[in-house]
Design a protein around this motif. Sequence first.
Motif, PDB file in Angstrom:
ATOM      1  N   PRO A   1       0.834  -1.194   0.000  1.00 55.26           N
ATOM      2  CA  PRO A   1       0.000   0.000   0.000  1.00 55.26           C
ATOM      3  C   PRO A   1       0.875   1.252   0.000  1.00 55.26           C
ATOM      4  N   PRO A   2       0.346   2.353  -0.495  1.00 49.43           N
ATOM      5  CA  PRO A   2       1.129   3.584  -0.455  1.00 49.43           C
ATOM      6  C   PRO A   2       1.361   4.031   0.984  1.00 49.43           C
ATOM      7  N   TYR A   3       2.459   4.738   1.208  1.00 45.40           N
ATOM      8  CA  TYR A   3       2.790   5.172   2.569  1.00 45.40           C
ATOM      9  C   TYR A   3       3.534   6.496   2.518  1.00 45.40           C
ATOM     10  N   ASP A   4       3.546   7.192   3.636  1.00 44.30           N
ATOM     11  CA  ASP A   4       4.327   8.412   3.837  1.00 44.30           C
ATOM     12  C   ASP A   4       5.209   8.202   5.057  1.00 44.30           C
ATOM     13  N   ILE A   5       6.370   8.831   5.062  1.00 41.05           N
ATOM     14  CA  ILE A   5       7.215   8.913   6.244  1.00 41.05           C
ATOM     15  C   ILE A   5       7.343  10.397   6.551  1.00 41.05           C
ATOM     16  N   VAL A   6       6.942  10.780   7.763  1.00 40.63           N
ATOM     17  CA  VAL A   6       6.846  12.190   8.128  1.00 40.63           C
ATOM     18  C   VAL A   6       7.678  12.449   9.375  1.00 40.63           C
ATOM     19  N   LYS A   7       8.492  13.504   9.338  1.00 39.73           N
ATOM     20  CA  LYS A   7       9.207  13.938  10.536  1.00 39.73           C
ATOM     21  C   LYS A   7       8.288  14.907  11.263  1.00 39.73           C
TER      22      LYS A   7
ATOM     23  N   ALA B   1      -7.096   1.444   3.635  1.00 42.41           N
ATOM     24  CA  ALA B   1      -8.554   1.500   3.569  1.00 42.41           C
ATOM     25  C   ALA B   1      -9.125   0.117   3.304  1.00 42.41           C
ATOM     26  N   GLY B   2     -10.229  -0.180   3.952  1.00 43.33           N
ATOM     27  CA  GLY B   2     -10.916  -1.453   3.743  1.00 43.33           C
ATOM     28  C   GLY B   2     -10.486  -2.553   4.691  1.00 43.33           C
ATOM     29  N   PHE B   3      -9.442  -2.336   5.454  1.00 45.32           N
ATOM     30  CA  PHE B   3      -9.002  -3.345   6.421  1.00 45.32           C
ATOM     31  C   PHE B   3      -9.764  -3.164   7.722  1.00 45.32           C
ATOM     32  N   ARG B   4     -10.247  -4.265   8.260  1.00 37.80           N
ATOM     33  CA  ARG B   4     -10.986  -4.242   9.519  1.00 37.80           C
ATOM     34  C   ARG B   4     -10.061  -4.577  10.677  1.00 37.80           C
ATOM     35  N   GLN B   5     -10.600  -4.395  11.882  1.00 37.97           N
ATOM     36  CA  GLN B   5      -9.842  -4.722  13.080  1.00 37.97           C
ATOM     37  C   GLN B   5      -9.412  -6.183  13.025  1.00 37.97           C
TER      38      GLN B   5
ATOM     39  N   VAL C   1       1.861  -6.119   8.269  1.00 35.19           N
ATOM     40  CA  VAL C   1       1.260  -7.175   7.455  1.00 35.19           C
ATOM     41  C   VAL C   1      -0.243  -6.960   7.418  1.00 35.19           C
ATOM     42  N   GLY C   2      -0.801  -6.924   6.216  1.00 35.18           N
ATOM     43  CA  GLY C   2      -2.246  -6.813   6.039  1.00 35.18           C
ATOM     44  C   GLY C   2      -2.769  -8.044   5.346  1.00 35.18           C
ATOM     45  N   SER C   3      -3.779  -8.676   5.934  1.00 34.96           N
ATOM     46  CA  SER C   3      -4.375  -9.863   5.319  1.00 34.96           C
ATOM     47  C   SER C   3      -5.877  -9.803   5.532  1.00 34.96           C
ATOM     48  N   GLN C   4      -6.578  -9.376   4.506  1.00 38.88           N
ATOM     49  CA  GLN C   4      -8.028  -9.260   4.601  1.00 38.88           C
ATOM     50  C   GLN C   4      -8.675 -10.623   4.486  1.00 38.88           C
ATOM     51  N   GLN C   5      -9.754 -10.773   5.231  1.00 33.74           N
ATOM     52  CA  GLN C   5     -10.543 -11.996   5.159  1.00 33.74           C
ATOM     53  C   GLN C   5     -11.375 -11.962   3.877  1.00 33.74           C
ATOM     54  N   ALA C   6     -11.858 -13.106   3.473  1.00 32.43           N
ATOM     55  CA  ALA C   6     -12.714 -13.175   2.288  1.00 32.43           C
ATOM     56  C   ALA C   6     -13.892 -12.242   2.471  1.00 32.43           C
ATOM     57  N   ASP C   7     -14.324 -11.637   1.383  1.00 35.12           N
ATOM     58  CA  ASP C   7     -15.428 -10.677   1.457  1.00 35.12           C
ATOM     59  C   ASP C   7     -16.754 -11.413   1.606  1.00 35.12           C
ATOM     60  N   ASP C   8     -17.180 -11.554   2.849  1.00 30.29           N
ATOM     61  CA  ASP C   8     -18.439 -12.241   3.139  1.00 30.29           C
ATOM     62  C   ASP C   8     -19.352 -11.321   3.945  1.00 30.29           C
ATOM     63  N   ARG C   9     -19.409 -10.082   3.563  1.00 31.45           N
ATOM     64  CA  ARG C   9     -20.139  -9.069   4.320  1.00 31.45           C
ATOM     65  C   ARG C   9     -21.645  -9.229   4.123  1.00 31.45           C
ATOM     66  N   ASP C  10     -22.226 -10.072   4.965  1.00 33.71           N
ATOM     67  CA  ASP C  10     -23.679 -10.247   5.030  1.00 33.71           C
ATOM     68  C   ASP C  10     -24.311 -10.567   3.686  1.00 33.71           C
TER      69      ASP C  10
ATOM     70  N   ILE D   1     -12.705  -1.890  -4.354  1.00 36.71           N
ATOM     71  CA  ILE D   1     -11.813  -1.917  -3.197  1.00 36.71           C
ATOM     72  C   ILE D   1     -11.226  -3.312  -3.124  1.00 36.71           C
ATOM     73  N   SER D   2      -9.919  -3.378  -3.337  1.00 39.25           N
ATOM     74  CA  SER D   2      -9.296  -4.696  -3.444  1.00 39.25           C
ATOM     75  C   SER D   2      -9.136  -5.372  -2.090  1.00 39.25           C
ATOM     76  N   ASN D   3      -9.030  -6.678  -2.119  1.00 41.67           N
ATOM     77  CA  ASN D   3      -8.752  -7.492  -0.939  1.00 41.67           C
ATOM     78  C   ASN D   3      -7.306  -7.959  -1.014  1.00 41.67           C
ATOM     79  N   ARG D   4      -6.413  -7.039  -1.224  1.00 46.50           N
ATOM     80  CA  ARG D   4      -5.006  -7.394  -1.401  1.00 46.50           C
ATOM     81  C   ARG D   4      -4.324  -7.593  -0.058  1.00 46.50           C
ATOM     82  N   GLN D   5      -3.503  -8.603   0.001  1.00 51.07           N
ATOM     83  CA  GLN D   5      -2.658  -8.808   1.165  1.00 51.07           C
ATOM     84  C   GLN D   5      -1.348  -8.094   0.902  1.00 51.07           C
ATOM     85  N   PHE D   6      -0.666  -7.712   1.981  1.00 56.25           N
ATOM     86  CA  PHE D   6       0.611  -7.048   1.798  1.00 56.25           C
ATOM     87  C   PHE D   6       1.515  -7.301   2.986  1.00 56.25           C
ATOM     88  N   ILE D   7       2.792  -7.152   2.729  1.00 53.91           N
ATOM     89  CA  ILE D   7       3.817  -7.115   3.771  1.00 53.91           C
ATOM     90  C   ILE D   7       4.707  -5.930   3.426  1.00 53.91           C
ATOM     91  N   ARG D   8       4.798  -4.998   4.342  1.00 58.34           N
ATOM     92  CA  ARG D   8       5.635  -3.804   4.140  1.00 58.34           C
ATOM     93  C   ARG D   8       6.652  -3.784   5.272  1.00 58.34           C
TER      94      ARG D   8
END
Length: 116
Positions: A10-16, A29-33, A48-57, A66-73
């Motif tokens: 995912p895109p990121y910023d580093i800020v002083k 965006a789109g990641f839940r607790q 590490v972001g790992s979204q669960q399968a989209d089973d929203r009701d 909105i993608s369900n992409r996993q990532f490791i940064r």
Amino acid sequence: LDAATPGNYPPYDIVKTGAETYEIRVAAAGFRQGEIDVEYHEGQLKIVGSQQADDRDGEEYLHHGISNRQFIRTFSLADYVQVREAVMQDGILTVHLQREIPEAQKPKQIAITYTN
């Protein structure tokens, strides 16, 4: 601070934010607790972001942009930089960092004694 993971997601910023404080802000965006983990070990910050399968009701998507992409940064942190906290708000994960140099490592001003 150095981002060691290739790619743009995912895109990121580093800020002083102060003399010895920094923030890494990751657009998550789109990641839940429970779908993002932040780990710090031996100078490496790993997010590490790992979204669960989209089973929203049983929703039926007409367009799914909105993608369900996993990532490791991974970020390499400089010496004496510590992770203070991680906060998720409005789709942005903010990791607060602070550089704390031990007293023994700080430069010391030596007084000069003048004699006649």
